[in-house]
Design an enzyme around this catalytic site. Structure first.
Site, PDB file in Angstrom:
ATOM      1  CG  ASN A   1      -8.381  -6.538  19.241  1.00 24.68           C
ATOM      2  OD1 ASN A   1      -8.631  -6.779  18.064  1.00 24.68           O
ATOM      3  ND2 ASN A   1      -7.202  -6.073  19.633  1.00 24.68           N
TER       4      ASN A   1
ATOM      5  CG  HIS B   1      -7.548   0.058  24.707  1.00 29.60           C
ATOM      6  ND1 HIS B   1      -6.594  -0.584  23.957  1.00 29.60           N
ATOM      7  CD2 HIS B   1      -7.489  -0.496  25.941  1.00 29.60           C
ATOM      8  CE1 HIS B   1      -5.988  -1.508  24.701  1.00 29.60           C
ATOM      9  NE2 HIS B   1      -6.516  -1.475  25.917  1.00 29.60           N
TER      10      HIS B   1
ATOM     11  CG  ASP C   1      -0.475  -6.862  20.904  1.00 33.51           C
ATOM     12  OD1 ASP C   1      -0.333  -6.648  19.680  1.00 33.51           O
ATOM     13  OD2 ASP C   1      -1.471  -7.436  21.379  1.00 33.51           O
TER      14      ASP C   1
ATOM     15  CG  ASP D   1      -6.023   4.581  22.586  1.00 38.75           C
ATOM     16  OD1 ASP D   1      -6.722   3.585  22.309  1.00 38.75           O
ATOM     17  OD2 ASP D   1      -4.789   4.516  22.744  1.00 38.75           O
TER      18      ASP D   1
ATOM     19  NE  ARG E   1      -8.662  -5.755  25.694  1.00 37.00           N
ATOM     20  CZ  ARG E   1      -7.646  -5.714  24.855  1.00 37.00           C
ATOM     21  NH1 ARG E   1      -6.560  -5.034  25.156  1.00 37.00           N
ATOM     22  NH2 ARG E   1      -7.707  -6.348  23.707  1.00 37.00           N
TER      23      ARG E   1
ATOM     24  CB  CYS F   1      -2.438   1.932  19.669  1.00 32.98           C
ATOM     25  SG  CYS F   1      -4.211   1.957  19.592  1.00 32.98           S
TER      26      CYS F   1
ATOM     27  CG  ASN G   1      -2.488  -0.555  25.348  1.00 37.00           C
ATOM     28  OD1 ASN G   1      -2.416  -0.965  24.197  1.00 37.00           O
ATOM     29  ND2 ASN G   1      -3.511   0.153  25.780  1.00 37.00           N
TER      30      ASN G   1
ATOM     31  CB  ALA H   1      -2.593  -5.941  16.266  1.00 37.05           C
TER      32      ALA H   1
ATOM     33  NE  ARG I   1      -0.783  -5.654  24.881  1.00 33.24           N
ATOM     34  CZ  ARG I   1      -1.009  -4.397  24.524  1.00 33.24           C
ATOM     35  NH1 ARG I   1      -2.240  -3.986  24.268  1.00 33.24           N
ATOM     36  NH2 ARG I   1      -0.018  -3.525  24.429  1.00 33.24           N
TER      37      ARG I   1
HETATM   38  N1  ARG Z   1      -3.558  -6.037  20.128  1.00 35.94           N
HETATM   39  C1  ARG Z   1      -3.556  -5.025  21.140  1.00 35.94           C
HETATM   40  C2  ARG Z   1      -4.604  -5.356  22.189  1.00 35.94           C
HETATM   41  O1  ARG Z   1      -5.640  -5.868  21.833  1.00 35.94           O
HETATM   42  C3  ARG Z   1      -3.803  -3.674  20.525  1.00 35.94           C
HETATM   43  C4  ARG Z   1      -3.666  -2.543  21.493  1.00 35.94           C
HETATM   44  C5  ARG Z   1      -4.074  -1.218  20.913  1.00 35.94           C
HETATM   45  N2  ARG Z   1      -3.776  -0.162  21.815  1.00 35.94           N
HETATM   46  C6  ARG Z   1      -4.552   0.886  22.098  1.00 35.94           C
HETATM   47  N3  ARG Z   1      -4.065   1.809  22.863  1.00 35.94           N
HETATM   48  N4  ARG Z   1      -5.781   0.967  21.683  1.00 35.94           N
HETATM   49  O2  ARG Z   1      -4.411  -5.165  23.355  1.00 35.94           O
END
Ligand code: ARG
Length: 266
Positions: A18, A163, A62, A165, A134, A257, A68, A251, A87
């Site tokens: 990201n 995302h 992560d 959230d 995503r 998150c 997630n 990140a 991931r």
């Molecule tokens: N580095 C992770 C990704 O890009 C961060 C995830 C953040 N999570 C969230 N629920 N927004 O997947």
């Protein structure tokens, strides 16, 4: 309320999936540990939230972003299908954790991406789900069938807010904060039609992850440095707790998150 977290033992910026992530801008592991602990203690000790833990695993940096891992609903756990290969190894750990505690486990078809609660949030009785960056829109229908609830799809168009959230935070029934710059026109209409009080956040605080807040009844926990929304939330009767999460923002994640909601846990 019960939340699932994962200590940041193996957390680092090891890949770039990201716009926030850059391997040349590494997280400071001592500071990340301190910030994570402060969040954990704030939730558990000061706010009386029951926090459960999933064990950290080497090679899965992560895994700390437990939001997630999947979606928990009643005694059901829907396992995520991560879009990015890096991931995918996380999913089995969440599946095992919930299976060991008697949850009924659901998998979506392999080719359908779904990133759990990161992209699916409940506002009052309604479920809102993000897609395109995503999760896939078809995952929403599959999840809707499993949880036997309608799911309203929202198209996300801004890679910094990949995302749901990161740009939408329900505050309870019929009210939410959100960052308009993350949604397409159709999504804005869905939000306006279904959420009575929609409070927009400015770009500066959105980029400080103001929407990525944990709401525990009248308490709201968020990254520091969001005075405008903080004042607005306080004027609505919420208590706002700021806690620095700079190392996780590297990140692309903040308070929300770092937790996965376990509703209906006794
Ligand atoms: N580095 C992770 C990704 O890009 C961060 C995830 C953040 N999570 C969230 N629920 N927004 O997947």
């Amino acid at each position: 309320m019960r939340l699932l977290m994962c200590p940041p033992l193996y957390y680092a910026i090891e890949y770039e999936i990201n716009p926030w992530m850059s391997r040349s801008r590494q997280s400071d592991s001592r500071l990340a540990d301190e910030q994570w602990r402060a969040l954990y203690q704030l939730l558990q000790d000061r706010l009386g939230v029951d926090v459960a833990l999933v064990e950290p695993r080497p090679g899965l940096p992560d895994l700390v972003f437990t939001a997630n891992g999947g979606l928990v609903w009643e005694n059901k756990f829907i396992v995520s299908n991560f879009r990015h290969e890096v991931r995918r190894g996380e999913a089995a750990h969440f599946e095992n954790w919930f299976a060991a505690r008697g949850y009924e486990i659901f998998h979506l078809p392999e080719q359908i991406f779904f990133e759990g609660e990161g992209d699916l949030l409940m506002c009052g009785d309604l479920f809102f789900a993000g897609y395109r960056i995503r999760s896939d829109i078809v995952s929403h229908q599959k999840v809707a069938e499993i949880i036997e609830r309608e799911v309203l799809s929202l198209e996300l168009i801004n890679d910094w807010f990949y995302h749901l959230d990161t740009c939408f935070c329900p505050l309870g029934s019929n009210q939410a904060i959100y960052y308009p710059g993350a949604f397409d026109g159709g999504a804005m209409k869905v939000l306006e039609d279904h959420v009575g009080t929609l409070i927009p956040i400015g770009e500066e605080e959105a980029l400080r992850f103001a929407c990525n807040a944990i709401v525990a009844e009248k308490n709201i926990v968020m990254n520091g440095g969001c005075p405008k929304i903080r004042a607005q939330l306080e004027s609505m009767g919420f208590s706002v707790f700021e806690t620095p999460l700079s190392e996780f923002i590297k990140a692309g994640g903040s308070a929300k998150c770092l937790v996965l909601k376990i509703p209906h846990a006794e």
